[in-house]
Design a protein around this motif. Structure first.
Motif, PDB file in Angstrom:
ATOM      1  N   ARG A 195     -22.753   5.984 -23.280  1.00 35.70           N
ATOM      2  CA  ARG A 195     -24.446   6.106 -23.266  1.00 35.70           C
ATOM      3  C   ARG A 195     -24.754   4.935 -23.055  1.00 35.70           C
ATOM      4  O   ARG A 195     -25.703   4.677 -22.799  1.00 35.70           O
ATOM      5  N   ARG A 196     -24.358   3.902 -23.946  1.00 39.25           N
ATOM      6  CA  ARG A 196     -24.182   2.728 -24.029  1.00 39.25           C
ATOM      7  C   ARG A 196     -23.815   2.025 -22.541  1.00 39.25           C
ATOM      8  O   ARG A 196     -25.152   1.111 -22.189  1.00 39.25           O
ATOM      9  N   GLN A 205     -27.475   2.915 -20.960  1.00 35.66           N
ATOM     10  CA  GLN A 205     -28.537   2.488 -21.546  1.00 35.66           C
ATOM     11  C   GLN A 205     -28.569   0.805 -20.690  1.00 35.66           C
ATOM     12  O   GLN A 205     -29.367   0.621 -20.315  1.00 35.66           O
ATOM     13  N   SER A 206     -27.255   0.147 -20.493  1.00 32.20           N
ATOM     14  CA  SER A 206     -27.206  -0.857 -20.144  1.00 32.20           C
ATOM     15  C   SER A 206     -27.926  -1.089 -18.866  1.00 32.20           C
ATOM     16  O   SER A 206     -28.433  -1.540 -18.144  1.00 32.20           O
ATOM     17  N   ARG A 208     -31.375  -1.493 -18.503  1.00 32.82           N
ATOM     18  CA  ARG A 208     -32.072  -2.031 -18.575  1.00 32.82           C
ATOM     19  C   ARG A 208     -32.206  -3.078 -17.465  1.00 32.82           C
ATOM     20  O   ARG A 208     -32.842  -4.354 -16.946  1.00 32.82           O
ATOM     21  N   GLN A 268     -27.894   5.238 -13.278  1.00 32.80           N
ATOM     22  CA  GLN A 268     -26.825   5.314 -14.370  1.00 32.80           C
ATOM     23  C   GLN A 268     -26.059   6.632 -13.405  1.00 32.80           C
ATOM     24  O   GLN A 268     -26.046   6.972 -13.032  1.00 32.80           O
TER      25      GLN A 268
END
Length: 355
Positions: A92-93, A96-97, A100, A105
């Motif tokens: 999940r992180r 998120q990276s 950004r 994804q």
């Protein structure tokens, strides 16, 4: 066609002795790959022999830094089970990276399936011995050829495995920390909350400077006022003051650590007061002067818990917990590593069984 086709290596490497692994020095025989192209999405998942990556010199990752990565570990339990620790949170992180840094994804379930297959294929590389584990490094790079500052249209996901030794081969021990107030690692609204290589490059100069002075890590302050504590090197940081544990709140420039979250949940389970808030370096050193600073420690995948024995800021040099590992730090380390390795009950459901 098989979902994750495997091409086996024709030449297997000699495996290192378990007592000289270190960290990130050796890599297994195979790696996982998957490609992305605009209009087609993520495609061609496969496992191939570990080896060099061929990229055009104009590949955009070299020029504009579109890259993200994760760090995970696999363990073998006393029952012989192969397990991961909270991989859902890591993936999940990762996404998120990606968001950004402008990278498409991935499907977390698909990537987890691929990692599981790679681990099973390389199971003979899983090191024996107390504290040893398999480090997993997923990363994504922009592979499109061309110059021009924009999001690339082509990417590659790569996962490599590295058998690693115990972070503390002679037992957990405190480290010396230097409070950095000259250089800036990240600011709110920047990329500090993403796990991307540029964040680490920004800290190398300061890290090398303090190592020459005999310190293990840099304690970063906020990039605007240079007053508020953020991270220790590549770890989140916690302080026990007057019986309450405080850690910097996630503010857009701090990485949301998996171990950080696990520590907070454990402390709350134990009834230990814990707060996520801003804490200034002045407040911290005044707490020490008043005898209220009881413990300090960093948290991260590599070390799990890293006790802080001393800190230096300007002309102030303080010792914490008598320069020894504090009681709470030791309890957290023993509990987390016990859960990870299947030696303690996993009441949170954090272990993920690969097999």
């Amino acid at each position: 066609m098989e979902k994750w086709p495997i091409t086996l290596t024709s030449t297997k490497k000699v495996k290192p002795d378990a007592d000289r692994l270190g960290f990130g020095k050796y890599f297994t025989d195979h790696m996982l790959l998957m490609d992305y192209s605009a209009g087609q999405g993520w495609h061609d998942p496969r496992i191939v022999p570990y080896g060099p990556i061929s990229l055009d010199p104009s590949a955009m990752v070299f020029h504009y830094g579109q890259e993200v990565f994760e760090g995970m570990k696999a363990y073998r339990t006393p029952q012989g089970e192969l397990v991961l620790f909270r991989p859902d949170m890591n993936l999940r992180r990762l996404n998120q990276s990606c968001a950004r840094i402008g990278i498409p994804q991935v499907d977390p379930e698909e990537v987890l399936e691929g990692i599981s297959r790679l681990l099973l294929l390389e199971e003979e590389w899983m090191p024996e011995g107390e504290g040893n584990s398999m480090y997993i490094r997923p990363f994504i790079i922009a592979t499109e050829s061309g110059l021009g500052v924009r999001a690339a249209q082509e990417y590659r996901l790569i996962v490599i495995l590295s058998p690693v030794g115990a972070y503390y081969p002679e037992g957990i021990h405190p480290v010396r920390i230097y409070v950095e107030d000259r250089y800036v690692r990240a600011v709110r609204g920047g990329t500090g909350e993403a796990k991307t290589s540029g964040n680490y490059a920004a800290g190398i100069k300061a890290q090398e400077d303090v190592k020459s002075l005999g310190f293990s890590q840099v304690l970063w302050l906020d990039g605007i006022e240079k007053r508020y504590i953020e991270e220790v090197g590549s770890m989140n940081v916690f302080f026990k003051i007057d019986g309450e544990v405080v850690t910097p709140e996630l503010n857009g420039s701090i990485l949301a650590g998996v171990t950080r979250d696990s520590v907070i949940r454990l402390l709350r389970e134990w009834g230990v007061p814990v707060k996520e808030r801003r804490i200034s370096v002045t407040e911290l050193f005044e707490a020490h002067q008043d005898g209220r600073l009881e413990e300090a420690f960093g948290t991260g995948t590599a070390a799990v818990i890293s006790p802080i024995g001393s800190m230096k800021w300007d002309d102030h040099d303080i010792e914490i917990a008598g320069g020894e590992t504090g009681e709470l730090s030791a309890k957290l380390y023993d509990t987390l590593t016990g859960i990870q390795r299947g030696e303690r009950e996993d009441s949170f459901g954090w272990r993920y069984s690969v097999r």
